[in-house]
Design an enzyme around this catalytic site. Sequence first.
Site, PDB file in Angstrom:
ATOM      1  N   ASN A 122       0.466  10.183  -7.112  1.00 33.92           N
ATOM      2  CA  ASN A 122       0.365   8.728  -7.163  1.00 33.92           C
ATOM      3  C   ASN A 122      -0.830   8.255  -7.997  1.00 33.92           C
ATOM      4  OD1 ASN A 122       1.697   6.366  -6.338  1.00 33.92           O
ATOM      5  ND2 ASN A 122       1.733   7.042  -4.210  1.00 33.92           N
ATOM      6  N   GLY A 151       0.866  -1.182   0.000  1.00 31.38           N
ATOM      7  CA  GLY A 151       0.000   0.000   0.000  1.00 31.38           C
ATOM      8  C   GLY A 151       0.893   1.218   0.000  1.00 31.38           C
ATOM      9  N   ALA A 152       0.639   2.185  -0.845  1.00 31.99           N
ATOM     10  CA  ALA A 152       1.552   3.326  -0.983  1.00 31.99           C
ATOM     11  C   ALA A 152       1.818   4.021   0.352  1.00 31.99           C
ATOM     12  CB  ALA A 152       0.979   4.329  -1.982  1.00 31.99           C
ATOM     13  N   GLU A 153       0.751   4.275   1.097  1.00 40.29           N
ATOM     14  CA  GLU A 153       0.913   5.024   2.346  1.00 40.29           C
ATOM     15  C   GLU A 153       1.640   4.204   3.413  1.00 40.29           C
ATOM     16  OE1 GLU A 153      -2.606   6.280  -0.023  1.00 40.29           O
ATOM     17  OE2 GLU A 153      -2.005   4.362   0.883  1.00 40.29           O
ATOM     18  N   ASN A 173       3.768   1.831   2.726  1.00 42.38           N
ATOM     19  CA  ASN A 173       5.164   1.768   2.282  1.00 42.38           C
ATOM     20  C   ASN A 173       5.941   2.967   2.828  1.00 42.38           C
ATOM     21  OD1 ASN A 173       4.508  -0.494   0.749  1.00 42.38           O
ATOM     22  ND2 ASN A 173       4.412   0.630  -1.184  1.00 42.38           N
ATOM     23  N   ASP A 230       7.402   5.580  -3.461  1.00 39.03           N
ATOM     24  CA  ASP A 230       7.064   5.660  -2.037  1.00 39.03           C
ATOM     25  C   ASP A 230       8.332   5.735  -1.191  1.00 39.03           C
ATOM     26  OD1 ASP A 230       4.386   5.327  -2.808  1.00 39.03           O
ATOM     27  OD2 ASP A 230       4.541   3.147  -2.647  1.00 39.03           O
ATOM     28  N   GLY A 285      16.694  10.927 -11.248  1.00 41.06           N
ATOM     29  CA  GLY A 285      16.745  11.651  -9.987  1.00 41.06           C
ATOM     30  C   GLY A 285      15.474  12.403  -9.666  1.00 41.06           C
TER      31      GLY A 285
END
Length: 301
Positions: A165, A32-34, A36, A243, A216
Amino acid sequence: MTDVLTLGETMGAFRAAGPFRLGGTAELTVAGAESNVAIGLARLGHAVRWTGVTGADEIGSLVRRTLLAEGVDIAAARITPDASTGLVLFEPRTADITRVLYHRRSSAGSTLSTEDVRRAFDLGVPRVVHVTGITPALSGTALAAVTEAIGLGREAGSAVSLDVNFRSKLWSATEAAEVIRPLLAGVDVLIASDDELPIAGDHRVPEVVVKHGADGATVRTPDGSWSAAAHRVTVADTTGAGDAFVAGYLSGLLDGLDAEERLRRGTAVAAFAVATPGDWQGLPARTDLDLLDLHSGSTVR
């Protein structure tokens, strides 16, 4: 004190060795992105709280157990018996392209609400509130939860960061823009990849961070613009790299680093992430960061 509060859906994650239609083995973990970002920040020594909703099922238990094991505070998380924890499936299609399949419609995570957010704030005001553009796409109540988190963060004096995202399997770029742009009025740090910036539109966010992948990252603030190159490492899996960068960047923000140093920490954390398969498994501890200064092929004895 809580350094960071983040909120969203964490799912059970199956990683296959080949196409799912051919069968075979798959590793079960969580993603899960959050969460992570939460794990990344916790490994760097920050106090992180995650709020979300899991089902009263075995996958939900795995999610909660994993976050607890990684040092993430889940006291504000909720368990519901009325919906199942979502699933995400990762299958390699070429050596460097992975297809992601979701089973998250009407999932427990999509029932996130403003009450969940208020409960998280009742446990302590965070220095940073971090949200993503994924959560508002899950449901009306999840959008309300993100809006509430931004509003409460602003009222409490927290810095608010938002990572666009974009997920095309959840909504179109047009739909995302219609929802995300109004949220930016309460955001201090906007994070996006190059192709996600148009979704944010003509924003007036004080700090805009752009992820360029292997090239970058850059940041623009009222004081100027800076850039940082990506670290050259052998890439095993780019899933979760964005993330990881966010975790490093927010860590630098919490530590009072200047903009250029925040970027450098972000690219360093992302380098560890891409060098290991998985969304968050390769995320470094703070003591690991100096390893990137060693010559390629070095052994630490």
